[in-house]
Each structure stands twice: as C-alpha cells, then as structure tokens.
Design an enzyme around this catalytic site. Structure first.
Site, mmCIF file in Angstrom:
data_model
loop_
_atom_site.group_PDB
_atom_site.id
_atom_site.type_symbol
_atom_site.label_atom_id
_atom_site.label_comp_id
_atom_site.label_asym_id
_atom_site.label_seq_id
_atom_site.Cartn_x
_atom_site.Cartn_y
_atom_site.Cartn_z
ATOM 1 N N GLY A 22 0.778 -1.239 0.000
ATOM 2 C CA GLY A 22 0.000 0.000 0.000
ATOM 3 C C GLY A 22 0.807 1.285 0.000
ATOM 4 O O GLY A 22 0.360 2.298 0.532
ATOM 5 N N ARG A 101 -6.390 -8.818 -8.040
ATOM 6 C CA ARG A 101 -7.503 -9.599 -8.601
ATOM 7 C C ARG A 101 -8.013 -8.926 -9.872
ATOM 8 O O ARG A 101 -8.051 -7.702 -9.946
ATOM 9 C CB ARG A 101 -8.676 -9.639 -7.610
ATOM 10 C CG ARG A 101 -8.507 -10.589 -6.475
ATOM 11 C CD ARG A 101 -9.686 -10.453 -5.526
ATOM 12 N NE ARG A 101 -10.959 -10.855 -6.127
ATOM 13 C CZ ARG A 101 -11.360 -12.118 -6.234
ATOM 14 N NH1 ARG A 101 -10.609 -13.080 -5.808
ATOM 15 N NH2 ARG A 101 -12.534 -12.405 -6.778
ATOM 16 N N LEU A 103 -10.944 -7.734 -12.199
ATOM 17 C CA LEU A 103 -12.334 -7.349 -11.954
ATOM 18 C C LEU A 103 -13.235 -8.055 -12.978
ATOM 19 O O LEU A 103 -12.859 -8.233 -14.133
ATOM 20 C CB LEU A 103 -12.510 -5.835 -12.085
ATOM 21 C CG LEU A 103 -11.651 -4.951 -11.173
ATOM 22 C CD1 LEU A 103 -12.130 -3.505 -11.264
ATOM 23 C CD2 LEU A 103 -11.660 -5.418 -9.728
ATOM 24 N N ASN A 117 -6.213 2.236 -12.643
ATOM 25 C CA ASN A 117 -5.184 1.295 -12.182
ATOM 26 C C ASN A 117 -3.822 1.928 -12.424
ATOM 27 O O ASN A 117 -3.682 2.789 -13.287
ATOM 28 C CB ASN A 117 -5.297 -0.021 -12.961
ATOM 29 C CG ASN A 117 -4.280 -1.042 -12.501
ATOM 30 O OD1 ASN A 117 -4.051 -1.211 -11.289
ATOM 31 N ND2 ASN A 117 -3.637 -1.726 -13.432
ATOM 32 N N HIS A 119 0.136 0.760 -13.326
ATOM 33 C CA HIS A 119 0.964 -0.362 -13.776
ATOM 34 C C HIS A 119 2.417 0.107 -13.796
ATOM 35 O O HIS A 119 2.688 1.226 -14.222
ATOM 36 C CB HIS A 119 0.503 -0.779 -15.184
ATOM 37 C CG HIS A 119 1.262 -1.948 -15.715
ATOM 38 N ND1 HIS A 119 1.050 -3.232 -15.255
ATOM 39 C CD2 HIS A 119 2.268 -2.034 -16.625
ATOM 40 C CE1 HIS A 119 1.882 -4.048 -15.879
ATOM 41 N NE2 HIS A 119 2.630 -3.346 -16.709
ATOM 42 N N GLU A 153 -10.166 -5.677 -20.680
ATOM 43 C CA GLU A 153 -8.899 -6.364 -20.964
ATOM 44 C C GLU A 153 -7.825 -5.978 -19.962
ATOM 45 O O GLU A 153 -7.774 -4.824 -19.524
ATOM 46 C CB GLU A 153 -8.408 -5.974 -22.364
ATOM 47 C CG GLU A 153 -8.978 -6.817 -23.467
ATOM 48 C CD GLU A 153 -8.402 -6.384 -24.806
ATOM 49 O OE1 GLU A 153 -7.180 -6.464 -25.020
ATOM 50 O OE2 GLU A 153 -9.198 -5.907 -25.634
ATOM 51 N N ASP A 155 -4.684 -4.589 -18.249
ATOM 52 C CA ASP A 155 -3.710 -3.501 -18.481
ATOM 53 C C ASP A 155 -3.925 -2.834 -19.847
ATOM 54 O O ASP A 155 -2.981 -2.639 -20.613
ATOM 55 C CB ASP A 155 -2.269 -4.050 -18.383
ATOM 56 C CG ASP A 155 -1.956 -4.593 -17.004
ATOM 57 O OD1 ASP A 155 -2.554 -4.116 -16.022
ATOM 58 O OD2 ASP A 155 -1.099 -5.493 -16.901
HETATM 59 C C1 GRF Z 1 2.772 -1.057 -7.798
HETATM 60 O O1 GRF Z 1 4.051 -1.300 -8.277
HETATM 61 C C2 GRF Z 1 1.801 -0.927 -8.929
HETATM 62 O O2 GRF Z 1 2.395 -0.471 -10.110
HETATM 63 C C3 GRF Z 1 1.300 -2.337 -9.115
HETATM 64 O O3 GRF Z 1 1.271 -2.880 -7.829
HETATM 65 C C4 GRF Z 1 2.235 -2.234 -7.010
HETATM 66 C C5 GRF Z 1 1.540 -1.811 -5.738
HETATM 67 O O4 GRF Z 1 2.442 -1.376 -4.777
HETATM 68 N N1 GRF Z 1 0.013 -2.332 -9.763
HETATM 69 P P1 GRF Z 1 1.915 -0.749 -3.420
HETATM 70 O O5 GRF Z 1 1.063 -1.814 -2.719
HETATM 71 O O6 GRF Z 1 1.147 0.475 -3.739
HETATM 72 O O7 GRF Z 1 3.152 -0.479 -2.629
#
Ligand code: GRF
Length: 210
Positions: A22, A101, A103, A117, A119, A153, A155
């Site tokens: 987090g 997970r 969705l 999201n 990535h 889809e 990402d």
């Molecule tokens: C991040 O690197 C994000 O890009 C990916 O999951 C990770 C989450 O990290 N989707 P955190 O739990 O916010 O430290």
C-alpha cells in the site's frame, strides 16, 4: 486539512482497493490530507486480511473492509459485494493500487470509466504482474509507470498519465522498482486529482486533460 470545492464542483468519494503493502495508498492518503486531492477516501478494500495497506488506512482513520475470496462462489459474487459497499458510501471513483484480482465484467460495467489502475511499466509494453522485471530483462532503456482507466482487458484501458524512468547499467529489479515507485507516488495522486476535478475527457483510446 479541509479543502474548498470550486463553484459547481461536486465532492467525490473514492475507494482504494489493495492487496499488499500500500505505498500508493499512502501517497493518496497524504495527498488527500494535504488538500492536493479534493476528495474523501470513503473506504479501503482488501482481499487479504494481512495486507499492510490496511494498517496504513486504519492509522489514517479510513474505514476498511476485508473480503475473503474463498467466501464467495464466483468472481462476480465477490465483486457484487464490493460494489454494494461502494454504492452504500456513494463512491464515484475506484482506485486499484496493487489489487491482485481481475475485476469481473459486472464490476467494470457498474463503474465504467470510473476505475483507475497503476501499472509499473509503460503500457502497452510489459503487461502483467512482472512489469519491472520484464522491462529490465528485455533490455529497454526507458520504462516507467502508467495510470490508466480499467476496461475488460488486462492492463489495456485508456491511458491517463505516464512517466519515463531511465534504466541504468547497474540496475537490479530492486533499484529499478524503487525509482518507478517514486514516480508512481507522484503520478497516481496527480491522475486522481485530475479526475475528481472533472478534467479528464475520454475520447476513444485517448484521454484529454481539459
Ligand atoms: C505497484 O508497483 C503498482 O504499479 C502495481 O502494484 C504495485 C503496488 O504497490 N500495480 P503498493 O502496494 O502500492 O506499494
């Protein structure tokens, strides 16, 4: 710290969904607290009861909800419970921050263009769960995080913000992760701020900042 809404601006309740440490949630909490993001974090949801993200939320006085996927018959049933809880708190933006997970189409339909999201690679490159390692192993010289809207889809949805991070000769997955994370913690609050201020306009695959 209180913030002032601009004239005609509606307050947005956001919910952050997490499975892990987090650090992005923390950046969002800090940005709400400082007034940078004019919104309220109404609920943090986790599918893992031991996610450190839950500690961060509790420390910040944010309500939390843990749902164990094993207690549900299907992905959609799990998502229905999440959506029910989001609706009950009038959530207008769902923020995925390390939520491990997929969705269901149901969830995406219910919150169409209202789910974001982050990535850790420059999409559409290096989709999936190993965005950092895959970029390093492939040998690209530049990578970096992407914030995007979520569609059916993986990402794939329209891209909101990206930030370039140079890959150095002696980078390891750990050193690279650290620099990518630092940028994530800047662009995620920025993207959320733009959304809650009503400044993101989706035109096909393109997101215009107005
Ligand atoms: C991040 O690197 C994000 O890009 C990916 O999951 C990770 C989450 O990290 N989707 P955190 O739990 O916010 O430290």
């Amino acid at each position: 710290m209180p913030y002032e809404l601009r004239k005609g601006q509606k307050a947005v309740n956001i919910s952050v969904l997490c499975s892990g440490s987090g650090t992005n949630l923390q950046a969002i909490i800090d940005s709400v607290r400082s007034g940078y993001i004019p919104a309220k974090i109404a609920l943090v949801v986790s599918d893992r009861k031991d996610a450190f993200a839950l500690e961060r939320a509790k420390k910040a006085g944010v309500e939390t909800l843990v749902l164990n996927p094993k207690d549900f018959r299907s992905r959609e049933d799990f998502d229905k419970e999440v959506v029910k809880n989001l609706r009950a708190r009038n959530v207008g933006l769902v923020v995925l921050a390390g939520f491990m997970r997929l969705l269901s189409p149901y969830f995406i339909r219910e919150y169409r263009n209202k789910i974001m999201n982050i990535h850790p690679a420059l999409l559409p490159s290096f989709k999936g769960t190993c965005g950092i390692k895959d970029a390093l192993e492939y040998g690209v010289k530049v990578t970096g995080p992407t914030v995007h809207f979520v569609d059916e889809e993986l990402d794939h949805g329209p891209i909101i913000l990206q930030r370039a991070v140079e890959i150095k000769e002696d980078d390891t997955p750990e050193t690279l992760l650290e620099r990518v994370h630092a940028e994530e913690h800047r662009i995620y609050p920025e993207a959320i701020k733009l959304f809650v201020e009503g400044r993101l306009k989706i035109e096909g695959r393109r997101v215009r900042i107005i």
